[in-house]
Write a protein that holds these residues in place. Structure first.
Motif, PDB file in Angstrom:
ATOM      1  N   VAL A 199       0.843  -1.203   0.000  1.00 48.09           N
ATOM      2  CA  VAL A 199       0.000   0.000   0.000  1.00 48.09           C
ATOM      3  C   VAL A 199       0.879   1.254   0.000  1.00 48.09           C
ATOM      4  CG1 VAL A 199      -1.624   1.360   1.402  1.00 48.09           C
ATOM      5  CG2 VAL A 199      -2.026  -1.084   1.031  1.00 48.09           C
ATOM      6  N   ILE A 200       1.905   1.256   0.819  1.00 45.03           N
ATOM      7  CA  ILE A 200       2.809   2.413   0.883  1.00 45.03           C
ATOM      8  C   ILE A 200       3.582   2.556  -0.428  1.00 45.03           C
ATOM      9  CG2 ILE A 200       4.833   3.379   2.054  1.00 45.03           C
ATOM     10  CD1 ILE A 200       3.694   2.140   4.664  1.00 45.03           C
ATOM     11  N   ALA A 201       3.995   1.433  -1.014  1.00 50.11           N
ATOM     12  CA  ALA A 201       4.706   1.476  -2.297  1.00 50.11           C
ATOM     13  C   ALA A 201       3.808   2.036  -3.395  1.00 50.11           C
ATOM     14  CB  ALA A 201       5.206   0.081  -2.670  1.00 50.11           C
ATOM     15  N   TYR A 202       2.536   1.659  -3.386  1.00 49.52           N
ATOM     16  CA  TYR A 202       1.582   2.218  -4.356  1.00 49.52           C
ATOM     17  C   TYR A 202       1.509   3.732  -4.187  1.00 49.52           C
ATOM     18  CZ  TYR A 202      -2.692   3.291  -6.869  1.00 49.52           C
ATOM     19  OH  TYR A 202      -3.608   3.843  -7.737  1.00 49.52           O
ATOM     20  N   ALA A 203       1.379   4.188  -2.942  1.00 51.08           N
ATOM     21  CA  ALA A 203       1.282   5.625  -2.667  1.00 51.08           C
ATOM     22  C   ALA A 203       2.540   6.371  -3.125  1.00 51.08           C
ATOM     23  CB  ALA A 203       1.038   5.861  -1.181  1.00 51.08           C
ATOM     24  N   ALA A 204       3.681   5.731  -3.026  1.00 52.53           N
ATOM     25  CA  ALA A 204       4.931   6.369  -3.470  1.00 52.53           C
ATOM     26  C   ALA A 204       5.061   6.376  -4.988  1.00 52.53           C
ATOM     27  CB  ALA A 204       6.126   5.649  -2.845  1.00 52.53           C
ATOM     28  N   ALA A 205       4.615   5.305  -5.648  1.00 50.96           N
ATOM     29  CA  ALA A 205       4.783   5.191  -7.100  1.00 50.96           C
ATOM     30  C   ALA A 205       3.727   5.961  -7.880  1.00 50.96           C
ATOM     31  CB  ALA A 205       4.769   3.721  -7.519  1.00 50.96           C
ATOM     32  N   TYR A 206       2.560   6.209  -7.287  1.00 52.25           N
ATOM     33  CA  TYR A 206       1.497   6.919  -8.009  1.00 52.25           C
ATOM     34  C   TYR A 206       1.956   8.297  -8.506  1.00 52.25           C
ATOM     35  CZ  TYR A 206      -2.759   9.505  -8.933  1.00 52.25           C
ATOM     36  OH  TYR A 206      -3.710  10.305  -9.518  1.00 52.25           O
ATOM     37  N   PRO A 207       2.506   9.172  -7.650  1.00 50.29           N
ATOM     38  CA  PRO A 207       2.928  10.478  -8.169  1.00 50.29           C
ATOM     39  C   PRO A 207       4.065  10.367  -9.191  1.00 50.29           C
ATOM     40  CG  PRO A 207       3.486  10.289  -5.835  1.00 50.29           C
ATOM     41  CD  PRO A 207       2.685   9.076  -6.202  1.00 50.29           C
ATOM     42  N   VAL A 208       4.891   9.344  -9.061  1.00 55.11           N
ATOM     43  CA  VAL A 208       5.956   9.115 -10.043  1.00 55.11           C
ATOM     44  C   VAL A 208       5.335   8.798 -11.400  1.00 55.11           C
ATOM     45  CG1 VAL A 208       7.862   7.564 -10.683  1.00 55.11           C
ATOM     46  CG2 VAL A 208       7.641   8.372  -8.319  1.00 55.11           C
ATOM     47  N   ASN A 209       4.362   7.888 -11.416  1.00 57.72           N
ATOM     48  CA  ASN A 209       3.696   7.534 -12.667  1.00 57.72           C
ATOM     49  C   ASN A 209       2.940   8.721 -13.248  1.00 57.72           C
ATOM     50  OD1 ASN A 209       4.352   4.780 -13.298  1.00 57.72           O
ATOM     51  ND2 ASN A 209       3.236   4.217 -11.460  1.00 57.72           N
ATOM     52  N   LYS A 210       2.305   9.504 -12.396  1.00 55.28           N
ATOM     53  CA  LYS A 210       1.566  10.677 -12.876  1.00 55.28           C
ATOM     54  C   LYS A 210       2.516  11.679 -13.536  1.00 55.28           C
ATOM     55  CE  LYS A 210      -2.217  13.633 -11.503  1.00 55.28           C
ATOM     56  NZ  LYS A 210      -3.133  14.010 -10.437  1.00 55.28           N
ATOM     57  N   ALA A 211       3.661  11.900 -12.910  1.00 55.65           N
ATOM     58  CA  ALA A 211       4.648  12.829 -13.482  1.00 55.65           C
ATOM     59  C   ALA A 211       5.194  12.296 -14.808  1.00 55.65           C
ATOM     60  CB  ALA A 211       5.786  13.061 -12.488  1.00 55.65           C
ATOM     61  N   LEU A 212       5.448  10.990 -14.872  1.00 61.28           N
ATOM     62  CA  LEU A 212       5.936  10.389 -16.115  1.00 61.28           C
ATOM     63  C   LEU A 212       4.892  10.526 -17.229  1.00 61.28           C
ATOM     64  CD1 LEU A 212       7.596   7.152 -14.697  1.00 61.28           C
ATOM     65  CD2 LEU A 212       8.784   9.057 -15.808  1.00 61.28           C
ATOM     66  N   LEU A 213       3.643  10.283 -16.913  1.00 61.78           N
ATOM     67  CA  LEU A 213       2.572  10.390 -17.906  1.00 61.78           C
ATOM     68  C   LEU A 213       2.435  11.825 -18.419  1.00 61.78           C
ATOM     69  CD1 LEU A 213      -0.073   8.062 -16.266  1.00 61.78           C
ATOM     70  CD2 LEU A 213       1.023   7.716 -18.482  1.00 61.78           C
ATOM     71  N   ARG A 214       2.559  12.784 -17.511  1.00 67.25           N
ATOM     72  CA  ARG A 214       2.477  14.191 -17.918  1.00 67.25           C
ATOM     73  C   ARG A 214       3.528  14.535 -18.960  1.00 67.25           C
ATOM     74  NH1 ARG A 214       0.623  15.996 -12.788  1.00 67.25           N
ATOM     75  NH2 ARG A 214       2.686  15.725 -11.944  1.00 67.25           N
ATOM     76  N   ARG A 215       4.674  13.878 -18.878  1.00 62.29           N
ATOM     77  CA  ARG A 215       5.772  14.138 -19.822  1.00 62.29           C
ATOM     78  C   ARG A 215       5.768  13.171 -21.000  1.00 62.29           C
ATOM     79  NH1 ARG A 215      10.374  14.616 -15.348  1.00 62.29           N
ATOM     80  NH2 ARG A 215       9.266  12.757 -14.763  1.00 62.29           N
ATOM     81  N   GLY A 216       4.712  12.359 -21.114  1.00 57.29           N
ATOM     82  CA  GLY A 216       4.632  11.406 -22.222  1.00 57.29           C
ATOM     83  C   GLY A 216       5.557  10.217 -22.049  1.00 57.29           C
ATOM     84  N   LYS A 217       5.947   9.961 -20.824  1.00 57.86           N
ATOM     85  CA  LYS A 217       6.851   8.842 -20.509  1.00 57.86           C
ATOM     86  C   LYS A 217       6.090   7.777 -19.738  1.00 57.86           C
ATOM     87  CE  LYS A 217      10.644  11.281 -21.619  1.00 57.86           C
ATOM     88  NZ  LYS A 217      11.063  11.179 -22.962  1.00 57.86           N
ATOM     89  N   GLY A 218       6.815   6.782 -19.237  1.00 62.72           N
ATOM     90  CA  GLY A 218       6.199   5.744 -18.428  1.00 62.72           C
ATOM     91  C   GLY A 218       5.182   4.958 -19.234  1.00 62.72           C
ATOM     92  N   HIS A 219       4.058   4.669 -18.610  1.00 60.66           N
ATOM     93  CA  HIS A 219       3.036   3.848 -19.258  1.00 60.66           C
ATOM     94  C   HIS A 219       2.416   4.523 -20.476  1.00 60.66           C
ATOM     95  CE1 HIS A 219       2.301  -0.017 -17.261  1.00 60.66           C
ATOM     96  NE2 HIS A 219       2.974   0.530 -16.284  1.00 60.66           N
ATOM     97  N   ALA A 220       2.622   5.822 -20.628  1.00 62.46           N
ATOM     98  CA  ALA A 220       2.123   6.496 -21.832  1.00 62.46           C
ATOM     99  C   ALA A 220       2.766   5.885 -23.074  1.00 62.46           C
ATOM    100  CB  ALA A 220       2.418   7.986 -21.765  1.00 62.46           C
ATOM    101  N   ILE A 221       3.999   5.434 -22.953  1.00 60.03           N
ATOM    102  CA  ILE A 221       4.715   4.826 -24.084  1.00 60.03           C
ATOM    103  C   ILE A 221       4.024   3.538 -24.500  1.00 60.03           C
ATOM    104  CG2 ILE A 221       6.886   3.744 -24.793  1.00 60.03           C
ATOM    105  CD1 ILE A 221       8.294   5.641 -22.777  1.00 60.03           C
ATOM    106  N   THR A 222       3.753   2.672 -23.545  1.00 58.97           N
ATOM    107  CA  THR A 222       3.127   1.391 -23.880  1.00 58.97           C
ATOM    108  C   THR A 222       1.651   1.574 -24.215  1.00 58.97           C
ATOM    109  OG1 THR A 222       2.756   0.890 -21.540  1.00 58.97           O
ATOM    110  CG2 THR A 222       4.745  -0.001 -22.557  1.00 58.97           C
ATOM    111  N   HIS A 223       1.010   2.539 -23.576  1.00 61.49           N
ATOM    112  CA  HIS A 223      -0.403   2.821 -23.868  1.00 61.49           C
ATOM    113  C   HIS A 223      -0.550   3.251 -25.331  1.00 61.49           C
ATOM    114  CE1 HIS A 223      -4.495   3.850 -22.772  1.00 61.49           C
ATOM    115  NE2 HIS A 223      -4.352   5.028 -23.343  1.00 61.49           N
ATOM    116  N   HIS A 224       0.341   4.104 -25.771  1.00 61.73           N
ATOM    117  CA  HIS A 224       0.323   4.561 -27.166  1.00 61.73           C
ATOM    118  C   HIS A 224       0.649   3.411 -28.124  1.00 61.73           C
ATOM    119  CE1 HIS A 224       0.791   7.130 -30.642  1.00 61.73           C
ATOM    120  NE2 HIS A 224       1.989   6.619 -30.835  1.00 61.73           N
ATOM    121  N   ALA A 225       1.605   2.578 -27.744  1.00 65.69           N
ATOM    122  CA  ALA A 225       2.046   1.482 -28.623  1.00 65.69           C
ATOM    123  C   ALA A 225       0.963   0.436 -28.840  1.00 65.69           C
ATOM    124  CB  ALA A 225       3.296   0.813 -28.044  1.00 65.69           C
ATOM    125  N   THR A 226       0.040   0.291 -27.895  1.00 62.18           N
ATOM    126  CA  THR A 226      -1.027  -0.708 -28.043  1.00 62.18           C
ATOM    127  C   THR A 226      -2.308  -0.104 -28.593  1.00 62.18           C
ATOM    128  OG1 THR A 226      -1.728  -0.392 -25.748  1.00 62.18           O
ATOM    129  CG2 THR A 226      -0.171  -2.187 -26.181  1.00 62.18           C
TER     130      THR A 226
END
Length: 172
Positions: free
Chosen positions: A115-142
């Motif tokens: 649960v704590i790891a999720y809370a820590a990784a969520y803002p990281v993923n949000k910041a990556l998505l804002r910059r078109g990185k992270g899961h945005a790359i795989t989301h676009h590819a599929t």
């Protein structure tokens, strides 16, 4: 953006959970110490995290090499964040690393760490998505289809609850 960040983080949490739990089960079976146990759990978390991300890419027709490159670019920061936090919590909770699979402390600590790891990784993923990185790359590819991680998340939750319930049997 928030929904996709939550989905990406849940996706990451699922792979990390599978790897962490399997690593700790193996460590218990083989009697490994805490350092080896942590190392194996981290390696397996990356393996399962990358595998869960690569599978839909391959199904979408992307070749294995390209899928692996996309997954490495998309998931590494999220998995790394989750693994650092998850393992730090397990090491900080008194007795958690020494608790066996039939000890409720293990299952409570594991659930807390995830649960704590999720809370820590969520803002990281949000910041990556804002910059078109992270899961945005795989989301676009599929082709931008939604990721439905609920079945995996339900499975992990049921497994952790099952382990906790089984550990209660040792108290009876």
């Amino acid at each position: 953006m928030s929904g996709m960040a939550a989905s990406a983080t849940l996706h990451c949490l699922t792979g990390c959970s599978i790897g962490e739990i399997l690593g700790l089960i193996l460590a218990t079976i083989f009697g490994w110490g805490n350092v080896t146990s942590t190392a194996v759990a981290i390696v397996l978390a990356f393996v399962f995290g990358y595998t869960l991300s690569a599978t839909p890419l391959i199904r979408a027709g992307i070749d294995l090499g390209q899928a692996l490159r996309l997954v490495l670019a998309a998931d590494t920061v999220s998995i790394l964040t989750m693994e650092v936090v998850d393992n730090l919590v397990m090491w900080v909770v008194p007795g958690a690393m020494s608790a066996g699979l039939m000890d409720s402390l293990f299952w409570i600590s594991m659930a807390l760490s995830l649960v704590i790891a999720y809370a820590a990784a969520y803002p990281v993923n949000k910041a990556l998505l804002r910059r078109g990185k992270g899961h945005a790359i795989t989301h676009h590819a599929t082709g931008g289809g939604p990721m439905d991680n609920r079945p995996l998340a339900y499975g992990i939750t049921a497994f952790i609850l099952g382990g906790f319930v089984a550990s209660l049997g040792s108290w009876l």
